[in-house]
Design an enzyme around this catalytic site. Structure first.
Site, short mmCIF file in Angstrom:
data_model
loop_
_atom_site.label_atom_id
_atom_site.label_comp_id
_atom_site.label_asym_id
_atom_site.label_seq_id
_atom_site.Cartn_x
_atom_site.Cartn_y
_atom_site.Cartn_z
N SER A 1 -9.75 1.38 2.63
CA SER A 1 -8.93 2.23 1.79
C SER A 1 -7.83 1.48 1.04
O SER A 1 -7.20 2.06 0.16
CB SER A 1 -8.28 3.31 2.66
OG SER A 1 -7.43 2.74 3.63
N SER B 1 -9.93 -1.25 6.57
CA SER B 1 -9.38 -1.07 5.23
C SER B 1 -8.72 -2.27 4.61
O SER B 1 -8.28 -2.20 3.46
CB SER B 1 -8.38 0.08 5.23
OG SER B 1 -9.08 1.28 5.21
N LYS C 1 0.85 -1.19 0.00
CA LYS C 1 0.00 0.00 0.00
C LYS C 1 0.89 1.24 0.00
O LYS C 1 1.97 1.25 0.62
CB LYS C 1 -0.90 -0.06 1.24
CG LYS C 1 -2.03 0.95 1.25
CD LYS C 1 -2.98 0.67 2.42
CE LYS C 1 -4.08 1.71 2.53
NZ LYS C 1 -5.06 1.41 3.60
N1 GLN Z 1 -13.38 3.75 6.34
C1 GLN Z 1 -12.70 3.95 7.56
C2 GLN Z 1 -12.21 5.38 7.66
O1 GLN Z 1 -12.38 6.11 6.75
C3 GLN Z 1 -11.55 2.99 7.71
C4 GLN Z 1 -10.44 3.27 6.81
C5 GLN Z 1 -9.17 2.57 7.19
O2 GLN Z 1 -9.17 1.52 7.82
N2 GLN Z 1 -8.08 3.20 6.82
O3 GLN Z 1 -11.67 5.78 8.64
#
Ligand code: GLN
Length: 433
Positions: free
Chosen positions: A106, A130, A31
Site C-alpha cells: 500500500s 506494503s 506515507k
Molecule cells: N496487501 C496487504 C493487505 O492488504 C498488505 C498491506 C500492508 O502491508 N499494509 O493487508
C-alpha cells in the site's frame, strides 16, 4: 507550474505536498498514515479528509531533527488495505515505468516518489508487505525493519501487532542511513523499548536459504530473474541452499484473519465525531448517524475488512479463526528460527509477477489480490526484517528480490543491499514532466 507539481500531476504520488524550496539537509516524504503537523494526514481515507494532526509521528520528528525537509505525504491504499494502491480515496499513483500499471501497495506513492525524485528518501509502512511490494514494482530498495525497531507513535494503525515503519530509496546506502535515524526506543511506543541497539558496523551476509514452497506459482518473467539473482549471490561468495518450510502455506490465511481482526477494532474510532469529516445529520440517533457516516466515507475494501474482522473475532468463532491464526503465526516464527540456525537470510522473489496493468487489477477478485501477497506476508507475520532490492527488468518493468533475516538482524540485510548495488545496473525511469 513548479516541476514537482507537474510531476505529481502525472504520477499522483502525493496526497498533499509543498513546492516550497526545501531548506533542510535532505528531503523526504512520509506515507499519509504518519501524522505530521504541516499536512493533512488521511491514511488514504475520505473519512479523515480535513484532519490536521496536532503532532508529528516519531519517525517524522526524528527525520526533521536530523535536518530533513518533509516534502509531502504519499498516496496509499485506504488505511493500508491493498496491494496496488488502487484503494485510495484520493486518486491512484502511477508506476514510473508505465503509467498504465500499478506502483504496488500500500505504500505505492512512497515507492513512486523514491523512484522519480532525485536524492529522495520515502518513509513507508508495512503490515503485510506494503514496503517491499511497491519497492519491487517501482524498482527501488525498500526495508521493513523488525517489529518494534521504529516507534509507531503517530501512525494511524492498520493492525497494531503487525505494523512497521521503514525506508524506501533508489540508493541502497540510504536504507541503513535513514533506518538508523528513525530507529530507537520511544517511551510513547512500549513495543519499541525492548529492542537491542543496531550494531555500528553491519555484518556481511554469508549464506541464504530458498524455501521450495515459496517458488511455486511464480510467473516465468519473475522466475528467470530470480534464478539469475541466485547466480549473482553465489558469485558474491554467498552460499545458496534450498530448504523446506511447509507451514508457509498457512501464512496468507492466518495473516488476513489477524490483520482484519485488528483493523476492524481500529476502525471503530472513525465514527464521524472525533476526527476528520463531521458532516452527518446530528438529528439521527447514534447508531443511525454512525452507520450513515461510515457507509458514505469508507471505501469498499475497508468495509470488507470490517465485516471479515468482526466475524473472525466474534464469540463462538474466535477459537476457530482468530486464536488459530495466532497459533499459526507462532509456528511460522519457529520455522524461520530453525532455518536461521544455518543461514543468515531467506531469499525469494518479492512479488510473484511484475506490476499488473490497471485493467488487469480491475478483473481480479478480492481473493486474487490477497493471494498476490503470499511471498511478502510470512516475514511480516513473524515481525522479521525484510528488504526488496531491484534485480532485473522484464518487458521494461522492474523485478524485485526479497531477503528476510532473523529479528533485529537488519544489519545483514543492509550490508547485502550495498554489496548488491555494486553489481546491479539500475535503470532509473524516464521522468515525464
Ligand atoms: N496487501 C496487504 C493487505 O492488504 C498488505 C498491506 C500492508 O502491508 N499494509 O493487508
Amino acid at each position: 507550474m513548479t516541476d514537482l507539481k507537474r510531476i505529481n500531476d502525472i504520477y499522483e504520488m502525493y496526497t498533499s505536498f509543498t513546492d516550497a524550496e526545501p531548506n533542510g539537509k535532505f528531503t523526504f516524504s512520509a506515507k499519509d498514515n504518519l501524522t505530521s503537523i504541516d499536512f493533512e494526514s488521511c491514511a488514504g481515507s475520505k473519512i479523515l479528509s480535513g484532519y490536521r494532526p496536532p503532532f508529528d509521528a516519531t519517525p517524522i520528528k526524528k527525520m526533521r531533527e536530523a535536518g530533513g525537509f518533509l516534502q509531502g505525504k504519499t498516496n496509499m491504499d485506504e488505511f493500508g488495505f491493498g496491494t496496488f494502491s488502487a484503494n485510495s480515496g484520493f486518486g491512484i499513483p502511477k508506476n514510473p515505468y508505465d503509467l498504465n500499471r500499478s506502483c504496488g501497495g500500500s505504500s505505492g506513492g512512497a515507492a513512486c516518489a523514491a523512484a522519480v525524485l532525485e536524492d529522495h528518501v520515502a518513509l513507508g509502512v508495512s503490515t503485510g508487505g506494503s514496503i517491499v511490494c511497491p519497492a519491487s514494482f517501482c524498482g527501488v530498495y525498500g526495508i521493513a525493519p523488525s517489529y518494534g525497531r521504529v516507534s509507531r507513535y503517530g501512525l494511524i494503525d492498520y493492525a497494531n501487532s503487525l505494523d512497521k515503519v521503514g525506508v524506501l530509496s533508489a540508493k541502497a546506502a540510504d536504507l541503513g542511513k535513514y533506518l538508523r535515524i528513525i530507529a530507537g526506543k520511544d517511551e510513547h511506543d512500549p513495543t519499541s523499548c525492548v529492542q537491542p541497539d543496531m550494531p555500528e558496523k553491519d555484518r556481511a551476509m554469508k549464506s541464504v536459504a530458498v524455501p521450495k514452497e515459496a517458488i511455486e506459482g511464480i510467473s516465468d518473467k519473475v522466475m528467470t530473474h530470480f534464478e539469475a539473482s541466485l547466480e549473482s549471490l553465489r558469485s558474491m561468495g554467498i552460499d545458496v541452499e534450498y530448504v523446506d518450510m511447509p507451514v508457509l502455506k498457512y501464512a496468507m490465511p492466518a495473516y488476513y484473519v489477524i490483520a482484519a481482526s485488528e483493523a476492524s477494532t481500529n476502525l471503530a474510532r472513525f465514527c464521524g465525531m472525533r476526527y476528520g469529516q463531521q458532516d452527518g445529520d446530528l438529528s439521527l440517533g447514534f447508531d443511525a448517524y454512525f452507520t450513515s457516516f461510515r457507509s458514505k466515507y469508507f471505501g469498499d475494501e475497508a468495509k470488507r475488512r470490517i465485516l471479515l474482522g468482526t466475524f473472525t473475532r466474534m464469540v463462538g468463532y474466535a477459537d476457530r479463526y482468530y486464536n488459530k491464526a495466532l497459533r499459526v503465526r507462532e509456528s511460522i516464527i519457529q520455522e524461520y528460527k530453525k532455518v536461521f540456525t544455518n543461514c543468515d537470510a531467506v531469499v525469494t522473489p518479492t512479488m510473484p509477477f511484475i506490476s499488473p496493468r490497471f485493467d488487469e487489477i480491475a478483473n481480479m477478485s478480492a481473493l486474487d489480490v490477497y493471494k498476490a501477497d503470499f511471498l511478502t506476508i510470512p516475514p511480516n507475520l513473524t515481525g522479521m526484517p525484510h528488504m526488496s532490492v531491484p534485480c532485473g527488468y522484464s518487458d521494461g518493468m522492474p523485478v524485485g528480490l526479497m531477503f528476510t533475516s532473523d529479528h533485529w538482524n537488519e544489519d545483514v540485510l543492509l550490508s547485502a543491499a550495498v554489496e548488491w548495488e555494486k553489481g546491479f545496473e539500475m535503470k532509473r525511469p524516464e521522468v515525464k514532466a
